[in-house]
Design an enzyme around this catalytic site. Structure first.
Site, PDB file in Angstrom:
ATOM      1  N   HIS A 154      -0.589  -3.172 -11.396  1.00 45.35           N
ATOM      2  CA  HIS A 154      -0.399  -2.617 -10.046  1.00 45.35           C
ATOM      3  C   HIS A 154       0.048  -3.737  -9.119  1.00 45.35           C
ATOM      4  O   HIS A 154      -0.761  -4.578  -8.718  1.00 45.35           O
ATOM      5  CB  HIS A 154      -1.702  -2.005  -9.522  1.00 45.35           C
ATOM      6  CG  HIS A 154      -1.576  -1.335  -8.192  1.00 45.35           C
ATOM      7  ND1 HIS A 154      -2.230  -0.165  -7.891  1.00 45.35           N
ATOM      8  CD2 HIS A 154      -0.871  -1.650  -7.079  1.00 45.35           C
ATOM      9  CE1 HIS A 154      -1.934   0.205  -6.652  1.00 45.35           C
ATOM     10  NE2 HIS A 154      -1.112  -0.695  -6.138  1.00 45.35           N
TER      11      HIS A 154
ATOM     12  N   ARG B 296       7.970  -5.272  -2.951  1.00 48.98           N
ATOM     13  CA  ARG B 296       8.776  -5.075  -1.746  1.00 48.98           C
ATOM     14  C   ARG B 296      10.275  -5.115  -2.086  1.00 48.98           C
ATOM     15  O   ARG B 296      10.680  -4.768  -3.177  1.00 48.98           O
ATOM     16  CB  ARG B 296       8.410  -6.089  -0.664  1.00 48.98           C
ATOM     17  CG  ARG B 296       6.935  -6.157  -0.317  1.00 48.98           C
ATOM     18  CD  ARG B 296       6.338  -4.848   0.113  1.00 48.98           C
ATOM     19  NE  ARG B 296       4.985  -5.021   0.674  1.00 48.98           N
ATOM     20  CZ  ARG B 296       4.056  -4.090   0.668  1.00 48.98           C
ATOM     21  NH1 ARG B 296       4.298  -2.915   0.108  1.00 48.98           N
ATOM     22  NH2 ARG B 296       2.871  -4.314   1.222  1.00 48.98           N
TER      23      ARG B 296
ATOM     24  N   ASN C  15       6.636   2.481  -3.410  1.00 51.22           N
ATOM     25  CA  ASN C  15       6.557   2.857  -1.991  1.00 51.22           C
ATOM     26  C   ASN C  15       7.365   1.918  -1.103  1.00 51.22           C
ATOM     27  O   ASN C  15       6.846   1.269  -0.202  1.00 51.22           O
ATOM     28  CB  ASN C  15       5.098   2.936  -1.518  1.00 51.22           C
ATOM     29  CG  ASN C  15       4.361   1.615  -1.629  1.00 51.22           C
ATOM     30  OD1 ASN C  15       4.623   0.812  -2.528  1.00 51.22           O
ATOM     31  ND2 ASN C  15       3.414   1.383  -0.730  1.00 51.22           N
TER      32      ASN C  15
ATOM     33  N   HIS D 175      -3.603   6.818  -6.091  1.00 43.68           N
ATOM     34  CA  HIS D 175      -4.298   6.201  -4.953  1.00 43.68           C
ATOM     35  C   HIS D 175      -5.364   7.207  -4.535  1.00 43.68           C
ATOM     36  O   HIS D 175      -5.062   8.220  -3.901  1.00 43.68           O
ATOM     37  CB  HIS D 175      -3.325   5.919  -3.805  1.00 43.68           C
ATOM     38  CG  HIS D 175      -3.969   5.263  -2.628  1.00 43.68           C
ATOM     39  ND1 HIS D 175      -3.647   3.982  -2.219  1.00 43.68           N
ATOM     40  CD2 HIS D 175      -4.936   5.688  -1.775  1.00 43.68           C
ATOM     41  CE1 HIS D 175      -4.385   3.663  -1.161  1.00 43.68           C
ATOM     42  NE2 HIS D 175      -5.175   4.686  -0.878  1.00 43.68           N
TER      43      HIS D 175
ATOM     44  N   HIS E  98      -7.089   0.727  -8.169  1.00 38.13           N
ATOM     45  CA  HIS E  98      -7.849  -0.110  -7.234  1.00 38.13           C
ATOM     46  C   HIS E  98      -9.157   0.554  -6.796  1.00 38.13           C
ATOM     47  O   HIS E  98      -9.392   0.779  -5.608  1.00 38.13           O
ATOM     48  CB  HIS E  98      -7.010  -0.536  -6.030  1.00 38.13           C
ATOM     49  CG  HIS E  98      -6.174   0.545  -5.386  1.00 38.13           C
ATOM     50  ND1 HIS E  98      -6.663   1.783  -5.035  1.00 38.13           N
ATOM     51  CD2 HIS E  98      -4.873   0.553  -5.015  1.00 38.13           C
ATOM     52  CE1 HIS E  98      -5.706   2.491  -4.484  1.00 38.13           C
ATOM     53  NE2 HIS E  98      -4.610   1.766  -4.461  1.00 38.13           N
TER      54      HIS E  98
ATOM     55  N   LEU F 195      -6.103  -1.441   1.718  1.00 41.44           N
ATOM     56  CA  LEU F 195      -6.506  -0.062   1.459  1.00 41.44           C
ATOM     57  C   LEU F 195      -6.445   0.215  -0.038  1.00 41.44           C
ATOM     58  O   LEU F 195      -5.458  -0.152  -0.672  1.00 41.44           O
ATOM     59  CB  LEU F 195      -5.589   0.917   2.215  1.00 41.44           C
ATOM     60  CG  LEU F 195      -5.750   0.920   3.736  1.00 41.44           C
ATOM     61  CD1 LEU F 195      -4.664   1.775   4.382  1.00 41.44           C
ATOM     62  CD2 LEU F 195      -7.134   1.427   4.149  1.00 41.44           C
TER      63      LEU F 195
ATOM     64  N   ASP G  86      -2.881  -5.230  -7.109  1.00 41.26           N
ATOM     65  CA  ASP G  86      -2.462  -4.574  -5.862  1.00 41.26           C
ATOM     66  C   ASP G  86      -1.957  -5.618  -4.868  1.00 41.26           C
ATOM     67  O   ASP G  86      -2.130  -5.473  -3.652  1.00 41.26           O
ATOM     68  CB  ASP G  86      -3.590  -3.739  -5.252  1.00 41.26           C
ATOM     69  CG  ASP G  86      -3.104  -2.791  -4.148  1.00 41.26           C
ATOM     70  OD1 ASP G  86      -1.885  -2.542  -4.069  1.00 41.26           O
ATOM     71  OD2 ASP G  86      -3.931  -2.313  -3.359  1.00 41.26           O
TER      72      ASP G  86
ATOM     73  N   HIS H   1       2.707  -8.790   3.256  1.00 42.25           N
ATOM     74  CA  HIS H   1       3.239  -8.469   4.585  1.00 42.25           C
ATOM     75  C   HIS H   1       3.443  -9.797   5.310  1.00 42.25           C
ATOM     76  O   HIS H   1       2.638 -10.728   5.150  1.00 42.25           O
ATOM     77  CB  HIS H   1       2.267  -7.616   5.399  1.00 42.25           C
ATOM     78  CG  HIS H   1       2.088  -6.218   4.906  1.00 42.25           C
ATOM     79  ND1 HIS H   1       3.039  -5.237   5.066  1.00 42.25           N
ATOM     80  CD2 HIS H   1       1.052  -5.633   4.256  1.00 42.25           C
ATOM     81  CE1 HIS H   1       2.597  -4.103   4.541  1.00 42.25           C
ATOM     82  NE2 HIS H   1       1.394  -4.316   4.041  1.00 42.25           N
TER      83      HIS H   1
ATOM     84  N   ALA I 219      -2.075  -3.168   6.125  1.00 43.64           N
ATOM     85  CA  ALA I 219      -3.047  -3.298   5.041  1.00 43.64           C
ATOM     86  C   ALA I 219      -2.388  -3.907   3.816  1.00 43.64           C
ATOM     87  O   ALA I 219      -1.312  -3.484   3.406  1.00 43.64           O
ATOM     88  CB  ALA I 219      -3.626  -1.929   4.699  1.00 43.64           C
TER      89      ALA I 219
END
Length: 348
Positions: A17, A21, A45, A140, A178, A223, A251, A255, A267
């Site tokens: 996981h 980006r 995502n 999720h 997660h 998250l 995970d 950012h 998050a």
């Protein structure tokens, strides 16, 4: 008394996981994963979610273009489930070896999840197709109703979504990603061979006090959110037991600094540089290093039906300081454990 081990040699691990980006951020973060892991399940995502075979192929190529020479790394692509996704497109991607799994984000549960699924019923034909194909569903596991407390989202999801889904589709392979609660740890432990879980380093190392007492620490904000100590302990006990359906999933979610250190911060923890050593420290603290290799390198391939990596990785007991920041083109990236000294690091 036996002296503590100075070297840990394990089969090359996989990260089941990770968020890589896109654009300049992708080019910065990919080498931290490709240097250590043989494979990684790449989350879909993006700002424009990966919902088609062509989009996944193009994204995979952008990832491979960012892998430095000499790194032997295979990105495993996932499909972002939406209410309108075409089951035939998903099946084609799976048969062509483009999609390894599909990802269920409840709408608005996390970063770039506004396109996510509004209800399981809306995608039931797709899930039924996945069950027939033997294609894993990555979940999720949080409800997002406004009346549910953020610390209760995962436990509520088990009762209202996960268990009813697994009762309906009894042969669907599901990864509860997660996990963060004793509820989820017990649920996965009690489940059958079609259910597995990933666990992050931050949820094994920290609880919500670490994030909130003495000042807010935005770089521990992710998250699902860190929970209270009893949940952290349940996760630690699960991995220390040698449970074979739990495996490494960092995970890692980068950012830029200005998007984390702000009045409404994003998050995610960028833990790729230190995750493997962080896991090693937890297993050592739990007197469970005998199970470390399986968690990192064996359990995941077994669940996915993939071969174990042929290479090896060595971790050495060598105190090193995690950098305070990593340069981006127009900002910086603050890694997990920035400025802290870690006792296990990957031998270069």
């Amino acid at each position: 008394m036996t002296a503590p081990s100075q070297v840990l040699k394990i089969r090359r691990p996989d990260d089941w996981h990770v968020h890589l980006r896109d654009g300049d951020m992708l080019k910065t973060v990919v080498p931290y994963t490709s240097e250590i892991y043989g494979r990684a399940i790449v989350m879909p995502n993006l700002a424009s979610p990966i919902t088609t075979v062509d989009a996944a192929i193009a994204y995979r190529q952008r990832i491979l273009d960012a892998v430095p020479a000499g790194h032997d790394f295979t990105p495993l692509m996932t499909c972002y489930l939406t209410d309108s996704l075409d089951a035939d497109e998903l099946e084609r991607g799976f048969h062509e070896g483009v999609f390894t799994a599909a990802k269920l984000y409840p709408a608005n549960a996390t970063t770039n999840s506004s396109h996510g699924v509004t209800s399981v019923d809306a995608i039931m034909p797709v899930l039924e197709r996945m069950e027939k194909l033997g294609m894993p569903l990555l979940v999720h596991g949080e409800v997002t109703h406004a009346d549910v407390d953020i610390f209760d989202r995962e436990a509520r999801f088990i009762d209202t979504v996960m268990e009813p889904l697994r009762q309906r589709l009894t042969a669907l392979k599901v990864v509860f990603e997660h996990i963060t609660t004793k509820d989820a740890a017990q649920y996965v432990r009690d489940g059958n061979d079609y259910l597995a879980a990933t666990i992050t380093p931050q949820h094994l190392m920290f609880n919500r006090n670490d994030m909130l007492v003495g000042g807010i620490r935005p770089h521990l904000y992710c998250l699902p959110i860190l929970k209270r100590n009893i949940h952290q302990q349940a996760l630690r006990e699960l991995v220390a037991s040698g449970f074979t359906r739990a495996f490494l999933g960092t995970d890692s979610a980068p950012h830029s600094r200005h998007r984390k250190e702000t009045s409404c911060g994003c998050a995610g923890c960028f833990n790729a540089p230190s995750a493997l050593g962080s896991y090693a420290a937890v297993f050592e603290e739990m007197n469970a290093l005998a199970h470390f290799e399986a968690f990192c390198s064996l359990n995941g391939p077994q669940f996915y039906g993939l071969p174990v990596n042929t290479g090896w990785v060595e971790l050495v007991r060598d105190e090193q300081q995690i950098p305070e920041n990593i340069a981006l083109a127009d900002d910086s990236l603050v890694p997990f454990l920035a400025g802290e000294t870690v006792r296990w690091s990957v031998k270069k």
